[in-house]
Design a protein around this motif. Structure first.
Motif, PDB file in Angstrom:
ATOM      1  N   GLU A 173       0.816  -1.222   0.000  1.00 35.18           N
ATOM      2  CA  GLU A 173       0.000   0.000   0.000  1.00 35.18           C
ATOM      3  C   GLU A 173       0.848   1.270   0.000  1.00 35.18           C
ATOM      4  N   GLU A 174       2.153   1.139   0.263  1.00 33.94           N
ATOM      5  CA  GLU A 174       3.049   2.297   0.242  1.00 33.94           C
ATOM      6  C   GLU A 174       3.682   2.501  -1.130  1.00 33.94           C
ATOM      7  N   SER A 175       3.463   1.566  -2.040  1.00 33.16           N
ATOM      8  CA  SER A 175       4.045   1.661  -3.378  1.00 33.16           C
ATOM      9  C   SER A 175       3.144   2.505  -4.279  1.00 33.16           C
ATOM     10  N   ILE A 176       3.681   2.917  -5.403  1.00 29.92           N
ATOM     11  CA  ILE A 176       2.937   3.766  -6.338  1.00 29.92           C
ATOM     12  C   ILE A 176       1.687   3.067  -6.858  1.00 29.92           C
ATOM     13  N   GLN A 180      -4.426  -7.679  -5.722  1.00 31.96           N
ATOM     14  CA  GLN A 180      -5.058  -8.899  -5.243  1.00 31.96           C
ATOM     15  C   GLN A 180      -4.052  -9.988  -4.863  1.00 31.96           C
ATOM     16  N   PHE A 181      -2.947 -10.077  -5.603  1.00 33.76           N
ATOM     17  CA  PHE A 181      -2.003 -11.167  -5.365  1.00 33.76           C
ATOM     18  C   PHE A 181      -0.974 -10.858  -4.283  1.00 33.76           C
ATOM     19  N   HIS A 182      -0.975  -9.648  -3.750  1.00 34.83           N
ATOM     20  CA  HIS A 182      -0.022  -9.313  -2.696  1.00 34.83           C
ATOM     21  C   HIS A 182      -0.442  -9.957  -1.377  1.00 34.83           C
ATOM     22  N   GLY A 183       0.497 -10.648  -0.736  1.00 33.27           N
ATOM     23  CA  GLY A 183       0.211 -11.276   0.546  1.00 33.27           C
ATOM     24  C   GLY A 183       0.132 -10.243   1.663  1.00 33.27           C
ATOM     25  N   SER A 184      -0.540 -10.600   2.737  1.00 30.21           N
ATOM     26  CA  SER A 184      -0.692  -9.671   3.856  1.00 30.21           C
ATOM     27  C   SER A 184       0.646  -9.371   4.537  1.00 30.21           C
ATOM     28  N   LYS A 185       1.621 -10.285   4.411  1.00 26.96           N
ATOM     29  CA  LYS A 185       2.934 -10.088   5.028  1.00 26.96           C
ATOM     30  C   LYS A 185       4.017  -9.804   3.974  1.00 26.96           C
ATOM     31  N   GLU A 186       3.599  -9.363   2.808  1.00 22.44           N
ATOM     32  CA  GLU A 186       4.552  -9.099   1.727  1.00 22.44           C
ATOM     33  C   GLU A 186       5.121  -7.691   1.828  1.00 22.44           C
ATOM     34  N   VAL A 187       6.420  -7.573   1.595  1.00 19.32           N
ATOM     35  CA  VAL A 187       7.103  -6.278   1.553  1.00 19.32           C
ATOM     36  C   VAL A 187       8.050  -6.264   0.355  1.00 19.32           C
ATOM     37  N   PHE A 188       8.388  -5.050  -0.107  1.00 19.45           N
ATOM     38  CA  PHE A 188       9.288  -4.882  -1.247  1.00 19.45           C
ATOM     39  C   PHE A 188      10.579  -4.220  -0.772  1.00 19.45           C
ATOM     40  N   ASN A 201      11.695   0.227  -7.027  1.00 20.27           N
ATOM     41  CA  ASN A 201      12.281   1.537  -7.270  1.00 20.27           C
ATOM     42  C   ASN A 201      11.273   2.595  -6.811  1.00 20.27           C
ATOM     43  N   SER A 202      11.592   3.284  -5.724  1.00 18.53           N
ATOM     44  CA  SER A 202      10.625   4.209  -5.126  1.00 18.53           C
ATOM     45  C   SER A 202      10.374   5.447  -5.983  1.00 18.53           C
ATOM     46  N   SER A 203      11.251   5.737  -6.919  1.00 13.71           N
ATOM     47  CA  SER A 203      11.070   6.910  -7.791  1.00 13.71           C
ATOM     48  C   SER A 203      10.172   6.608  -8.981  1.00 13.71           C
ATOM     49  N   THR A 204      10.379   5.446  -9.592  1.00 20.13           N
ATOM     50  CA  THR A 204       9.637   5.113 -10.814  1.00 20.13           C
ATOM     51  C   THR A 204       8.472   4.169 -10.567  1.00 20.13           C
ATOM     52  N   GLY A 205       8.487   3.476  -9.426  1.00 19.22           N
ATOM     53  CA  GLY A 205       7.442   2.489  -9.163  1.00 19.22           C
ATOM     54  C   GLY A 205       7.689   1.167  -9.866  1.00 19.22           C
ATOM     55  N   ALA A 206       8.900   0.995 -10.428  1.00 21.45           N
ATOM     56  CA  ALA A 206       9.220  -0.238 -11.166  1.00 21.45           C
ATOM     57  C   ALA A 206       9.629  -1.343 -10.199  1.00 21.45           C
ATOM     58  N   PHE A 207       9.337  -2.582 -10.610  1.00 23.97           N
ATOM     59  CA  PHE A 207       9.667  -3.752  -9.808  1.00 23.97           C
ATOM     60  C   PHE A 207      10.712  -4.605 -10.520  1.00 23.97           C
ATOM     61  N   ASN A 208      11.519  -5.286  -9.724  1.00 22.01           N
ATOM     62  CA  ASN A 208      12.482  -6.252 -10.255  1.00 22.01           C
ATOM     63  C   ASN A 208      12.360  -7.545  -9.438  1.00 22.01           C
ATOM     64  N   PRO A 209      12.021  -8.677 -10.066  1.00 21.64           N
ATOM     65  CA  PRO A 209      11.728  -8.842 -11.493  1.00 21.64           C
ATOM     66  C   PRO A 209      10.413  -8.159 -11.876  1.00 21.64           C
TER      67      PRO A 209
END
Length: 216
Positions: free
Chosen positions: A68-71, A76-84, A127-135
């Motif tokens: 919820e802190e990401s852009i 739906q597929f994010h787990g309740s204990k998931e972090v980036f 990436n907190s600036s662009t909102g991009a994920f890896n992978p």
């Protein structure tokens, strides 16, 4: 003339007295949020520093973001204990540490017998600036073609080994929990087709054998 500041020194470890826990570089911790109504921040300690007297201890951290802190926000597929694991670095007072925690790999998390309050998992860097994920893409499952959420109940097809949400295959969660065997729609149809082809081939063989008998 102002007295020069004493150089800060790096500590190998530090005992946070108010929680009676020893922290080191590489540990993951929960940190007190600025807004008390929000959940604790999750961070990875990069290094620990103190002034010349060993006081005024600061931890240099790399923040984990909750979905919820990401852009893009929580999906739906994010787990309740998931972090980036983000590219956001910071320095905070060690006094803001509330507890130690564990951020597991996705694979390790799914193998836990029980998930505690201090257990989290990470499968993306963010990436907190662009909102991009890896992978930028992961395997998808079920008819809905969604990445796996370890919080959701799923059943596995014995034919193709794909995983399915009960609701996507018109099944209740209660029925899914007591399943002994399961074939998805495609594998079930393929099985019926093979069975029909087998019966057809058997009938043809019987017909040929009978025709040969009549010709004798």
């Amino acid at each position: 003339m102002a007295k020069p500041k004493a150089p800060r020194r790096t500590l190998e470890s530090y005992t946070v007295k108010h929680i009676n826990k020893t922290i080191r570089g590489g540990d993951c911790v929960l940190m007190r949020p600025s807004d008390p109504s929000k959940p604790s921040y999750v961070a990875k300690i990069e290094r620990i520093e103190a002034d010349g007297r060993g006081t005024n201890v600061k931890v240099h951290v790399r923040w984990y973001y909750r979905p919820e802190e990401s852009i893009g926000g929580r999906r739906q597929f994010h787990g309740s204990k998931e972090v980036f694991l983000s590219d956001h670095y910071d320095a905070q007072s060690a006094d803001t540490i509330e507890a130690k925690c564990t951020v597991h790999s996705f694979k390790s998390y799914t193998k836990l017998d029980a998930v505690g309050n201090d257990d989290f998992f990470c499968r993306f860097e963010y990436n907190s600036s662009t909102g991009a994920f890896n992978p930028d893409r992961v395997a998808v499952y079920c008819k809905c073609e969604m990445p796996y959420n370890p919080d959701d109940l799923m059943v596995q097809c014995e034919g193709c080994s794909d995983w399915f949400h009960p609701v996507c295959i018109n099944m209740t969660a209660e029925d899914a929990k007591i399943l002994d065997h399961f074939l998805c729609e495609n594998c079930s149809a393929e099985g019926q087709k093979k069975l029909q082809n087998s019966h057809t081939a058997s009938r043809l063989l019987d017909t040929k054998v009978e025709t040969k008998r009549r010709r004798r």
